[in-house]
Design an enzyme around this catalytic site. Structure first.
Site, PDB file in Angstrom:
ATOM      1  N   LYS A 187     -27.558  -7.392 -32.304  1.00 34.88           N
ATOM      2  CA  LYS A 187     -28.498  -6.771 -31.367  1.00 34.88           C
ATOM      3  C   LYS A 187     -27.896  -5.495 -30.822  1.00 34.88           C
ATOM      4  O   LYS A 187     -26.854  -5.497 -30.168  1.00 34.88           O
ATOM      5  CB  LYS A 187     -28.865  -7.692 -30.201  1.00 34.88           C
ATOM      6  CG  LYS A 187     -30.120  -7.152 -29.517  1.00 34.88           C
ATOM      7  CD  LYS A 187     -30.305  -7.506 -28.059  1.00 34.88           C
ATOM      8  CE  LYS A 187     -29.564  -6.739 -27.046  1.00 34.88           C
ATOM      9  NZ  LYS A 187     -30.023  -5.337 -26.803  1.00 34.88           N
ATOM     10  N   GLU A 261     -15.563  -9.410 -25.286  1.00 33.15           N
ATOM     11  CA  GLU A 261     -14.759  -8.249 -24.927  1.00 33.15           C
ATOM     12  C   GLU A 261     -15.479  -7.605 -23.768  1.00 33.15           C
ATOM     13  O   GLU A 261     -16.550  -7.031 -23.946  1.00 33.15           O
ATOM     14  CB  GLU A 261     -14.634  -7.335 -26.149  1.00 33.15           C
ATOM     15  CG  GLU A 261     -13.433  -6.444 -26.049  1.00 33.15           C
ATOM     16  CD  GLU A 261     -13.809  -5.100 -25.513  1.00 33.15           C
ATOM     17  OE1 GLU A 261     -13.737  -4.952 -24.269  1.00 33.15           O
ATOM     18  OE2 GLU A 261     -14.177  -4.232 -26.294  1.00 33.15           O
ATOM     19  N   CYS A 296     -14.378   0.415 -21.639  1.00 35.14           N
ATOM     20  CA  CYS A 296     -13.779  -0.805 -21.089  1.00 35.14           C
ATOM     21  C   CYS A 296     -12.280  -0.619 -20.876  1.00 35.14           C
ATOM     22  O   CYS A 296     -11.699  -1.222 -19.992  1.00 35.14           O
ATOM     23  CB  CYS A 296     -14.061  -1.977 -22.013  1.00 35.14           C
ATOM     24  SG  CYS A 296     -13.894  -1.551 -23.731  1.00 35.14           S
ATOM     25  N   GLU A 398     -15.310  -2.321 -11.469  1.00 30.61           N
ATOM     26  CA  GLU A 398     -15.407  -1.399 -12.599  1.00 30.61           C
ATOM     27  C   GLU A 398     -16.549  -0.418 -12.323  1.00 30.61           C
ATOM     28  O   GLU A 398     -17.707  -0.819 -12.202  1.00 30.61           O
ATOM     29  CB  GLU A 398     -15.700  -2.191 -13.883  1.00 30.61           C
ATOM     30  CG  GLU A 398     -15.745  -1.314 -15.115  1.00 30.61           C
ATOM     31  CD  GLU A 398     -15.965  -2.109 -16.404  1.00 30.61           C
ATOM     32  OE1 GLU A 398     -16.867  -2.965 -16.424  1.00 30.61           O
ATOM     33  OE2 GLU A 398     -15.245  -1.852 -17.386  1.00 30.61           O
TER      34      GLU A 398
HETATM   35  P1  NAI Z   1     -24.704  -5.230 -20.375  1.00 28.28           P
HETATM   36  O1  NAI Z   1     -23.562  -6.152 -20.455  1.00 28.28           O
HETATM   37  O2  NAI Z   1     -25.895  -5.672 -19.603  1.00 28.28           O
HETATM   38  O3  NAI Z   1     -25.195  -4.822 -21.849  1.00 28.28           O
HETATM   39  C1  NAI Z   1     -24.449  -5.011 -23.023  1.00 28.28           C
HETATM   40  C2  NAI Z   1     -25.342  -5.622 -24.096  1.00 28.28           C
HETATM   41  O4  NAI Z   1     -25.735  -6.928 -23.686  1.00 28.28           O
HETATM   42  C3  NAI Z   1     -26.642  -4.861 -24.376  1.00 28.28           C
HETATM   43  O5  NAI Z   1     -26.954  -4.944 -25.745  1.00 28.28           O
HETATM   44  C4  NAI Z   1     -27.656  -5.653 -23.568  1.00 28.28           C
HETATM   45  O6  NAI Z   1     -28.971  -5.547 -24.069  1.00 28.28           O
HETATM   46  C5  NAI Z   1     -27.154  -7.058 -23.744  1.00 28.28           C
HETATM   47  N1  NAI Z   1     -27.584  -7.986 -22.700  1.00 28.28           N
HETATM   48  C6  NAI Z   1     -27.884  -7.712 -21.400  1.00 28.28           C
HETATM   49  N2  NAI Z   1     -28.264  -8.835 -20.760  1.00 28.28           N
HETATM   50  C7  NAI Z   1     -28.198  -9.838 -21.654  1.00 28.28           C
HETATM   51  C8  NAI Z   1     -28.466 -11.241 -21.603  1.00 28.28           C
HETATM   52  N3  NAI Z   1     -28.883 -11.817 -20.467  1.00 28.28           N
HETATM   53  N4  NAI Z   1     -28.280 -11.979 -22.719  1.00 28.28           N
HETATM   54  C9  NAI Z   1     -27.852 -11.410 -23.856  1.00 28.28           C
HETATM   55  N5  NAI Z   1     -27.612 -10.093 -23.987  1.00 28.28           N
HETATM   56  C10 NAI Z   1     -27.774  -9.313 -22.897  1.00 28.28           C
HETATM   57  O7  NAI Z   1     -24.163  -3.848 -19.784  1.00 28.28           O
HETATM   58  P2  NAI Z   1     -25.003  -2.714 -19.016  1.00 28.28           P
HETATM   59  O8  NAI Z   1     -26.027  -3.332 -18.133  1.00 28.28           O
HETATM   60  O9  NAI Z   1     -25.460  -1.741 -20.001  1.00 28.28           O
HETATM   61  O10 NAI Z   1     -23.849  -2.066 -18.117  1.00 28.28           O
HETATM   62  C11 NAI Z   1     -23.480  -2.664 -16.885  1.00 28.28           C
HETATM   63  C12 NAI Z   1     -21.979  -2.630 -16.683  1.00 28.28           C
HETATM   64  O11 NAI Z   1     -21.341  -3.388 -17.703  1.00 28.28           O
HETATM   65  C13 NAI Z   1     -21.303  -1.270 -16.780  1.00 28.28           C
HETATM   66  O12 NAI Z   1     -21.359  -0.583 -15.576  1.00 28.28           O
HETATM   67  C14 NAI Z   1     -19.909  -1.652 -17.138  1.00 28.28           C
HETATM   68  O13 NAI Z   1     -19.215  -2.030 -15.972  1.00 28.28           O
HETATM   69  C15 NAI Z   1     -20.074  -2.868 -18.013  1.00 28.28           C
HETATM   70  N6  NAI Z   1     -20.023  -2.542 -19.463  1.00 28.28           N
HETATM   71  C16 NAI Z   1     -18.878  -2.802 -20.148  1.00 28.28           C
HETATM   72  C17 NAI Z   1     -18.788  -2.458 -21.491  1.00 28.28           C
HETATM   73  C18 NAI Z   1     -17.570  -2.707 -22.273  1.00 28.28           C
HETATM   74  O14 NAI Z   1     -17.340  -2.042 -23.270  1.00 28.28           O
HETATM   75  N7  NAI Z   1     -16.768  -3.683 -21.943  1.00 28.28           N
HETATM   76  C19 NAI Z   1     -19.878  -1.791 -22.184  1.00 28.28           C
HETATM   77  C20 NAI Z   1     -21.070  -1.616 -21.399  1.00 28.28           C
HETATM   78  C21 NAI Z   1     -21.107  -1.979 -20.076  1.00 28.28           C
END
Ligand code: NAI
Ligand code: MG
Length: 497
Positions: A187, A261, A296, A398
């Site tokens: 996804k 991760e 990250c 973060e």
């Molecule tokens: P997110 O964790 O919500 O999104 C990452 C992925 O997970 C996207 O594909 C999203 O559609 C999916 N997702 C979201 N909710 C889900 C659920 N309930 N079940 C399954 N999949 C789901 O991250 P978001 O909202 O874009 O960013 C929020 C914060 O997350 C950022 O401010 C940052 O702190 C952190 N983040 C960390 C990342 C990393 O590389 N470790 C990358 C992106 C965000």
């Protein structure tokens, strides 16, 4: 997902439509709904992609489950050869991929998107070349017994990726899953699906239908049903700690293995002997300023020895003010835009918090301009707060933006104690010429990856992953693929029967 974003998606636009990949075909969602993809540098809708939901997830997973029966029997080196062909083609098309990444993520072409597209080819090639290393062991139980292990694929992998480096993370999940003989339902992030779909097109030309499926949609509507699907046998997630916990709950319900991760608030510890330009360049790179801090592994807590605190910050401010912020597709640009309005507002609210924090000193940056060319997009300037205390909110949470906090320290133990006083433990950076001090500190820090005297990005080959709430499992390496994407089976044969 906020209601604002959902409402946006029902608005009709004239943007071109890019479809998703299910069972070898390019398809709309079952409900024929779309969601908009925006260029964060100018807020224009540049494309629409399908808004996938439960029924689409089910179709993709069913397809991957069917494809698995044959794919697991393809000899590993044959699978590897296909990966190598895909790698060549990703490399050949890397400039177009890079432009697409820059346009949908806001990450500057020269400093970020181009290196990302090239690294994706490298990643696919690294794992493709490792296919014959899916070896088992023999266990010496005596002359009358032959006992050996096999590394078998697990089945359908559910992969969920974020938007901050979509193509490299997509390539990673594809390469590790498929080389090991699994099939994958990936996804893409709703904010950055286009370059991932383009890479999927290259993959699909070489793979049997169903081996790779790529879905687009919102997290709760498309990611959550994927995590819950009974035929998904392994989950691999990169994103926020908050969603990582939901994924782990979903995995617990069915006892499926999971790699997570997640986030970080990684420390950079600078010793008094490292007050120089190289350190400053390394801090800028480690903090991922030219990816707007949206990484990250960003080294977002800068622990400076009191004796060099002002001197190093002075050099840092000079170099950061020289960074050129603006149009991500312009070759001269060092630093682009924040991914979307929600993240932009979130980053601004942390800056606001820092501005109101008594005792904190704003060294550089601050709230973004409300007028002029940068106000056209989600641009935030490099922002540094000095004299920060490790227990303040801006030092604990973060921010995922170009906001660095500088914290003074006086003795080594205190620096390490503060560095470890975090629920995260992904990366860390240590700067010193004293190798003893450097290694002592590296060993004392609770993080999955420590760099001494550099601040570069992950390379294929080293097992990457977090301590504490930064995640579980390791990816990026041969060992990561073996441990996270295969399951061991033991076979024991009585030779005296
Ligand atoms: P997110 O964790 O919500 O999104 C990452 C992925 O997970 C996207 O594909 C999203 O559609 C999916 N997702 C979201 N909710 C889900 C659920 N309930 N079940 C399954 N999949 C789901 O991250 P978001 O909202 O874009 O960013 C929020 C914060 O997350 C950022 O401010 C940052 O702190 C952190 N983040 C960390 C990342 C990393 O590389 N470790 C990358 C992106 C965000
Ligand atoms: Mg989210």
């Amino acid at each position: 997902m906020t209601t604002a974003t959902k409402q946006q998606s029902t608005k009709a636009t004239s943007a071109p439509r890019t479809l998703m990949l299910i069972d070898g075909a390019w398809v709309e969602s079952a409900k024929a709904e779309f969601l908009p993809v925006e260029n964060p540098a100018n807020r224009q809708v540049i494309a629409e992609v399908p808004r996938g939901r439960d029924e689409d997830v089910d179709r993709a997973v069913q397809s991957a489950a069917r494809a698995f029966e044959k794919w697991k029997r393809v000899a590993p080196r044959e699978r590897g050869k296909l990966l190598l062909k895909i790698a060549d083609e990703v490399e050949a098309q890397s400039e177009a991929l890079a432009l697409l990444i820059a346009t949908e993520t806001g990450n500057a072409l020269r400093t970020q998107s181009r290196p990302e597209a090239k690294s994706a080819a490298d990643m696919l090639r690294y794992f493709g070349g490792l296919a014959s290393e899916l070896k088992g062991e023999t266990v010496p139980l005596g002359e009358q017994v032959l006992s050996y292990t096999r590394r078998e694929p697990i089945g359908v992998v559910g992969g969920i990726i974020p938007w901050n480096s979509p193509v490299i993370l997509g390539a990673l999940k594809i390469a590790m899953s498929i080389t090991a003989g699994n099939t994958l339902v990936l996804k893409a992030a709703e904010d950055a699906p286009l370059a991932v779909l383009m890479m999927a097109k290259i993959c699909a030309a070489h793979l049997p239908p169903g081996v790779l499926n790529v879905l687009t949609g919102y997290g709760e509507e498309c990611g959550a049903p994927l995590a819950r699907h009974p035929l998904v046998r392994k989950l691999s997630f990169t994103g926020s700690t908050e969603v990582g916990k939901l994924i782990m709950h979903a995995a617990a319900d069915r006892i499926v293995p999971v790699s997570l991760e997640l986030g970080g608030k990684s420390p950079i510890i600078v010793f008094p002997d490292a007050d120089n330009d190289k350190t400053v360049d390394g801090v800028i790179s480690g903090m991922r300023f030219t990816r707007q801090g949206q990484s990250c592994t960003a080294g977002s807590r800068l622990f400076l020895h009191r004796s060099i605190f002002d001197s190093l910050l002075g050099k840092l401010a000079d170099k950061l003010s020289a960074l050129k912020i603006g149009d991500p597709t312009d070759e001269a640009t060092d630093m682009g835009a924040i991914i979307n309005r929600k993240q932009f507002e979130r980053v601004c609210s942390y800056i606001e918090d820092g501005l109101h924090q008594q005792g904190a000193r704003l060294l550089l940056g601050g709230l973004p301009p409300r007028e002029g060319p940068l106000a056209q997009g989600y641009f935030v300037e490099p922002t540094v707060f000095a004299e920060v205390r490790n227990e303040w909110r801006i030092a604990r949470e973060e921010i995922f933006g170009p906001v660095l906090v500088a914290i003074p320290w006086e003795d080594e133990e205190e620096a390490v104690r503060m560095a470890n006083d975090s629920h995260y433990g992904l990366a860390a950076y240590v700067w010193t010429h004293d190798i003893g001090k450097g290694l002592r500190t590296a060993h004392a820090i609770e993080s999955g990856w420590i760099q001494i005297n550099q601040g570069i990005g992950q390379s294929p080959g080293h097992s990457y992953g977090g301590f504490k709430q930064s995640g579980i499992g390791r990816e990026f390496s041969l060992e990561g693929m073996l441990d996270s994407f295969t399951q061991r089976k033991s076979v024991t044969v009585n030779l005296e029967y």
